[in-house]
Design an enzyme around this catalytic site. Structure first.
Site, PDB file in Angstrom:
ATOM      1  N   ARG A   1       0.820  -1.211   0.000  1.00 44.47           N
ATOM      2  CA  ARG A   1       0.000   0.000   0.000  1.00 44.47           C
ATOM      3  C   ARG A   1       0.855   1.262   0.000  1.00 44.47           C
ATOM      4  O   ARG A   1       0.514   2.230  -0.672  1.00 44.47           O
ATOM      5  CB  ARG A   1      -0.942  -0.031   1.206  1.00 44.47           C
ATOM      6  CG  ARG A   1      -2.108  -0.980   0.997  1.00 44.47           C
ATOM      7  CD  ARG A   1      -2.984  -1.153   2.222  1.00 44.47           C
ATOM      8  NE  ARG A   1      -4.136  -1.983   1.880  1.00 44.47           N
ATOM      9  CZ  ARG A   1      -5.017  -2.441   2.754  1.00 44.47           C
ATOM     10  NH1 ARG A   1      -4.885  -2.159   4.032  1.00 44.47           N
ATOM     11  NH2 ARG A   1      -6.039  -3.185   2.346  1.00 44.47           N
TER      12      ARG A   1
ATOM     13  N   TYR B   1      -6.315  -1.304  -6.801  1.00 42.99           N
ATOM     14  CA  TYR B   1      -5.658  -2.478  -6.230  1.00 42.99           C
ATOM     15  C   TYR B   1      -4.996  -2.168  -4.889  1.00 42.99           C
ATOM     16  O   TYR B   1      -4.968  -1.049  -4.433  1.00 42.99           O
ATOM     17  CB  TYR B   1      -4.686  -3.135  -7.203  1.00 42.99           C
ATOM     18  CG  TYR B   1      -3.525  -2.341  -7.748  1.00 42.99           C
ATOM     19  CD1 TYR B   1      -2.982  -1.247  -7.106  1.00 42.99           C
ATOM     20  CD2 TYR B   1      -2.929  -2.738  -8.950  1.00 42.99           C
ATOM     21  CE1 TYR B   1      -1.883  -0.572  -7.619  1.00 42.99           C
ATOM     22  CE2 TYR B   1      -1.844  -2.074  -9.475  1.00 42.99           C
ATOM     23  CZ  TYR B   1      -1.318  -0.987  -8.804  1.00 42.99           C
ATOM     24  OH  TYR B   1      -0.239  -0.333  -9.323  1.00 42.99           O
ATOM     25  N   GLU B   2      -4.493  -3.237  -4.262  1.00 54.35           N
ATOM     26  CA  GLU B   2      -3.921  -3.183  -2.906  1.00 54.35           C
ATOM     27  C   GLU B   2      -4.934  -2.657  -1.889  1.00 54.35           C
ATOM     28  O   GLU B   2      -4.578  -1.966  -0.938  1.00 54.35           O
ATOM     29  CB  GLU B   2      -2.633  -2.333  -2.868  1.00 54.35           C
ATOM     30  CG  GLU B   2      -1.633  -2.609  -3.951  1.00 54.35           C
ATOM     31  CD  GLU B   2      -1.209  -4.072  -4.040  1.00 54.35           C
ATOM     32  OE1 GLU B   2      -1.582  -4.864  -3.149  1.00 54.35           O
ATOM     33  OE2 GLU B   2      -0.534  -4.428  -5.009  1.00 54.35           O
ATOM     34  N   GLY B   3      -6.194  -2.978  -2.088  1.00 51.84           N
ATOM     35  CA  GLY B   3      -7.271  -2.468  -1.254  1.00 51.84           C
ATOM     36  C   GLY B   3      -7.777  -1.170  -1.843  1.00 51.84           C
ATOM     37  O   GLY B   3      -7.056  -0.165  -1.861  1.00 51.84           O
TER      38      GLY B   3
END
Length: 574
Positions: free
Chosen positions: A290, A433-435
């Protein structure tokens, strides 16, 4: 415009802004590292990005990846660039010396990440998960698994993927169906399907290590029943494991990065961490990813700024101001007030996002290595609070700024010739992406601030006060006052959200996005005031110190307007 590394900004941030050397001297692992060495390392990193990666950026975008007989073929030159990357020792930059790493600060790796993305985001996706995978295995894997997988990952001989998402389960991991059946020898057999796997099936390395979320037979329902496993493409005896590429996604951007669907058919794997405790282990990898995603936003904003600046100074259209002489040649569009304002915004945002991102990278080093326990604790609280803020706010700003930069090119921005349209396309995925950014907002407000009654926000407010006090000492009382007011107003907004949550459980979710943006603007305002104070009062700030301070103060005014708009929206939504 050829990509160039931002070495002047890096020198300013490592030196007078962060005074990183003062902290490194207190940390045994970094005590021998001086600024000259650190800057030399990053200069070499910038040269690698400019000479090896940047020339492949347009190539990768045009060619994309191909799926041939179940194997991914990356664009021309990508595999050779990766071999150079490994030969030069870059994968081991910040890794633990115990496993063959160089042991340099995470801050330097974060700066290198920004440069890689600015030069060639698609290529950077392949080694982009190495740091998180190594950290996850170091923290949770058994000694046997560590000995088997860490050395080739640290050295870059192998690459890694993160296998969370399934066709029916995106952010809701409670819906995962992939199964893990224990075998007599202590391994497991993994069966299931995963989608949106960056780097799955790539041809850069002879082996790929997949970190896979799956359920054991005795798993309870929901996220409490998820375990984490490490699954290689190739087994130690040289045979192929049961991992297959079922499809290759054709995407809006990042064409040179392979995004695949993977199928696991009785694939041999080993558990990482405790059974049914896979999410805490995976979040070690996710949190590293993140912050690196946040730097992708910085890189795209900076690249968009560079491209727009270069184009606006060579493109001539009309006259910026009325003149008596009709034969006077047209001015560069950079002289026209709307474009001049746009260019200033692009540079101001990208500079302060970079400063805030590097500060977070330095905080990671302090959290992990500072000799004082209280200093480690406070640095950790700031990292926990500001990682979701940076990931969401910087990636959103990176895309919006790239989109605004395209406007400076007029119709030429919409065609491939000048490269800005690729920046717009490539930057969009980082918000997902990545949350996704919405998940980051919920994480910030519900899992961080409400869960600890605002303790992390208090630590951040203390940091803002230190910056404000330094600004006062540098003769910038007005800027210090602005920062203090913004900080008080955000704290008051949080108290209103907390009070509303007591009677309405959905209130935090309704305002989470807005609250995160306001927090991100406070973070950047803090960076602005710190930049202005350092550039105004430090003789080592460089020849352009006055211009840097002036840009930071101008940017502070822009942020104050944005912050006020977010608070007004928050009141209306709540």
């Amino acid at each position: 415009m050829p990509w160039q590394p931002p070495l002047d900004d890096i020198a300013f941030l490592l030196g007078p802004w962060l005074r990183a050397r003062d902290d490194w001297k207190r940390i045994p692992r970094f005590a021998a590292l001086d600024l000259d060495t650190a800057e030399a390392v990053l200069a070499e990193a910038g040269r690698f990005c400019a000479e090896v990666l940047a020339p492949l950026n347009a190539v990768g975008d045009l060619q994309g990846c191909r799926l041939v007989d179940g194997c991914v073929r990356t664009p021309d030159g990508f595999a050779q660039a990766y071999r150079r990357y490994v030969a030069d020792g870059w994968p081991a930059l910040a890794r633990d010396p115990e496993w063959g790493g160089q042991g340099l600060p995470a801050l330097l790796e974060l700066a290198f990440t920004e440069m890689q993305v600015g030069a060639n985001h698609a290529w950077t996706m392949y080694p982009g998960l190495l740091a998180g995978a190594v950290a996850c295995l170091q923290a949770h894997a058994s000694p046997d698994v560590q000995a088997r997988f860490l050395p080739p990952l640290v050295g870059g001989e192998w690459l890694a993927t993160m296998c969370l998402t399934e066709p029916q389960a995106g952010s809701d991991l409670s819906l995962l169906r992939t199964r893990a059946v224990p075998a007599a020898d202590g391994s497991v057999r993994i069966t299931g399907a995963k989608v949106f796997i960056s780097g799955g099936g790539q041809d850069l390395t002879p082996n790929i290590v997949h970190l896979v979320l799956a359920r054991l037979p005795d798993a309870p329902p929901g996220t409490r029943g998820i375990s984490l496993f490490v699954v290689p493409d190739m087994l130690e005896d040289g045979s192929r494991n049961g991992v297959f590429v079922d499809g290759l996604e054709h995407k809006m951007g990042l064409h040179g990065s392979a995004t695949t669907a993977l199928r696991f058919e009785g694939a041999v794997g080993w558990r990482v961490g405790e059974a049914h405790r896979g999410l805490p282990a995976m979040f070690v990898m996710m949190n590293a990813a993140r912050l690196h995603a946040a730097m992708q936003g910085v890189a795209h904003a900076a690249r968009a700024s560079e491209l727009a600046h270069a184009y606006a100074h060579q493109r001539r259209q009309m006259r910026a101001e009325p003149r008596m002489e009709p034969e006077q040649p047209a001015d560069p569009i950079a002289a026209h007030p709307p474009i001049r304002h746009l260019l200033r915004c692009l540079r101001g945002w990208s500079e302060q996002m970079r400063a805030a991102g590097y500060w977070l990278g330095h905080l990671i080093d302090l959290h992990e290595h500072a000799p004082d326990a209280d200093e480690r604790r406070r640095a950790g609280m700031l990292v926990e609070l500001l990682t979701p803020v940076a990931k969401a706010h910087f990636t959103e700003c990176g895309h919006l700024l790239a989109n605004r930069a395209l406007q400076a090119f007029g119709g030429y921005g919409y065609v491939r010739e000048y490269g800005i349209e690729q920046v717009v396309r490539d930057s969009r995925i980082a918000m997902i992406y990545e949350g996704s950014n919405e998940i980051q907002a919920l994480d910030l407000l519900q899992r961080k601030l409400l869960a600890d009654d605002g303790a992390r926000l208090t630590v951040f407010a203390d940091e803002c006060e230190r910056v404000a006090a330094k600004a006062e000492g540098a003769g910038l009382a007005a800027a210090a006052g602005v920062l203090r007011r913004l900080c008080r107003r955000l704290s008051a907004a949080f108290e209103r959200v907390r009070a509303a949550a007591a009677s309405d459980a959905s209130a935090p979710a309704r305002v989470a996005d807005t609250f995160l943006r306001a927090t991100g603007q406070l973070l950047l305002a803090c960076a602005c005031v710190r930049t202005a104070a350092v550039a105004s009062g430090d003789t080592g700030a460089g020849a352009d110190a006055c211009e840097r301070a002036e840009r930071a103060l101008w940017m502070l005014g822009e942020l104050r307007l944005e912050f006020n708009a977010q608070l007004a929206r928050l009141r209306a939504t709540s």
